[in-house]
Each structure stands twice: as C-alpha cells, then as structure tokens.
Design a protein around this motif. Structure first.
Motif: not given
Ligand SMILES: [Zn+2]
Length: 274
Positions: A6-10, A95-97, A154-156, A204-206
């Motif tokens: 649900t969260h990857c900075h590819l 997002g991401e905010i 609410a990520h990480a 992952t927030d990769a």
């Molecule tokens: Zn992020």
C-alpha cells in the motif's frame, strides 16, 4: 497468494538502474498491486505514468518534508491534477500528506496549512488520504476531527495504542512494514499484535525502512557499505512476521490485509491490477 504493497516510492531514483527487475521480483513474490504515492508536484507525472504502464495505483499529494520547498501555487496545481484525473480509476488517494514533527528545522505552521488544504481537496474530490505520521499523530487527528475525510491509511504507523484507535475510529487503517521486523520495536509489534484485525494494512515504503534482514548498521555504513534498499518483493517476508505475531497463516494474512487495503482505498478493488 496475492499481496498489496500500500506504500511504495517506485519512482524514487534508487530504482532508476533496475526498476524493471524490481517490478519483476515483486510480481514473482505475488506482490501484484502497488500504491505509488507522490511527494511533490514535480513527481506527479512520474507516479501517474508508472502506475498506468505497470497497472498499479497511485496517489497525488505534497509530502510534509517537501512543503518548505513547495510553492503556494503547488496546491492549485494539485487541485488541477485531481480535477483532470478525477475519472482515473488508478488514482486511489490524496497522498502522501501529513505532518512531520521529528525532522528539526521545518516550518510547522506551513506544514499545517498545506495539510489542511490537502484534506479539503480530499473532501472535495471524495478521496481517502495517505498520511505521513512522525511524532505528529495528535495534531493529525485534531485536523481530521475538525474536517473529516473518507478515511485512508496512516502509513508507517508509530504512535501509541490510544492514537492508533483514534485513527481507526475515524475510518483509517494503519500501515505496517519493515519496522515490524525489528525485535526491539516493542510498541509497533504490540500494536500489530493487538489492534483489531480489520485495522491493519501492509506496506514496504520502499526504498525506505528496510526490514531487519536487509538493514545495515551505522557502523557498517561508516565502513563504506551503502545503505540498504528496501523493495516491494520483501512484502511477503514482512507479512510472515505479522502472521507470526497474530497467529494467522500466511494465506489468512494475505486475505485479511488485502481486504483491509481495498476497504481503505476502495478504487483498489476496482478494475485494475487483477
Ligand atoms: Zn512514503
């Protein structure tokens, strides 16, 4: 088994040399749906194009760590982009905010203004939000109570149990990733263990937040080893740690967290990526 990151900075430069291989490894690991959040106006086109070519989802927003360098007009550009793309089924959130009260020297008033303005845009376009939370849970919640949105993630997540349940009460899911894999991350692990099952999504927030098995200590880095790079293919192994904490099978973990992700970001359940 199918997984959702649900969260990857590819689109991050860390993946410039081997992005296709990173995507192939994710697919081979069953990580078939990814959400790519933007961080500034300058990467809106990149995340949208990447999501379209790879059949992923994406979100548009201005990240709190990018607010100091953003122009006032960037909020208007975000609005224009959300309006132009309002029928794009891959656009799953604003997002991401959020707010970052950990990194020193940031203009908190400006962060709060950009956050409030972006919550208003999420309401206007009826989209959920993907939130960056760092020492800022109470302030984030205060804005959300005043001006509710259609939920999100609410990520990480790294706050207290009380804060976690407050987000859940406002319709949010909490994102868990690499931090979960460190035995000393007692609070995060306890939350992952005890929160309602329908409150948890995986991410992952990769390339950030590498899991424990990839992590390189400051000492190793000082000796010249590069910092570890996280990637979406790590998600099932991170999920196995969650499964162990919850007493779920891996198949249950995939089914539960995917259903939760689709509930938080309803457009994920739509036509794409299946
Ligand atoms: Zn992020």
């Amino acid at each position: 088994m199918d997984w959702i990151d649900t969260h990857c900075h590819l689109d991050a430069p860390e993946f410039d040399t081997d992005r296709a291989a990173v995507i192939a490894r994710a697919a081979a690991a069953g990580v078939t749906r990814l959400v790519l959040p933007a961080v500034e106006v300058a990467n809106f086109d990149a995340v949208r194009d990447l999501a379209r070519t790879q059949r992923f989802g994406y979100a548009l927003g201005i990240h709190p760590l990018f607010v100091d360098n953003a122009a006032e007009a960037d909020l208007e550009r975000l609005r224009d982009a959300l309006a132009a793309l309002r029928d794009d089924s891959r656009l799953v959130a604003v997002g991401e905010i959020g707010l970052d009260h950990f990194v020193p020297g940031l203009d908190r008033g400006r962060q709060a203004r950009f956050y409030a303005a972006q919550l208003a845009l999420a309401r206007e376009f009826d989209l959920p939000v993907i939130l960056h939370v760092r020492r800022s849970a109470d302030d984030l919640l205060k804005h959300l109570r005043r001006a509710p949105v259609a939920g999100g993630i609410a990520h990480a997540f790294n706050g207290s149990e009380q804060q976690a349940l407050a987000f859940v009460g406002l319709g949010f899911k909490l994102g868990f990733g690499g931090a979960l894999t460190f035995e000393r991350a007692l609070q995060i692990r306890r939350l992952a263990q005890t929160l309602p099952a329908d409150a948890i999504v995986l991410e992952t927030d990769a390339p950030d937040i590498p899991p424990q098995w990839l992590y390189r200590s400051a000492e190793k880095r000082a000796q010249g080893e590069p910092p570890a790079r996280n990637e979406p293919a790590e998600l099932p192994r991170i999920a196995a740690v969650l499964a162990g904490l919850r007493g779920w099978t891996l198949a249950e973990t995939a089914a539960i967290t995917s259903a939760n992700a689709e509930a938080a970001l309803p457009r994920l359940a739509g036509a794409f990526g299946r």
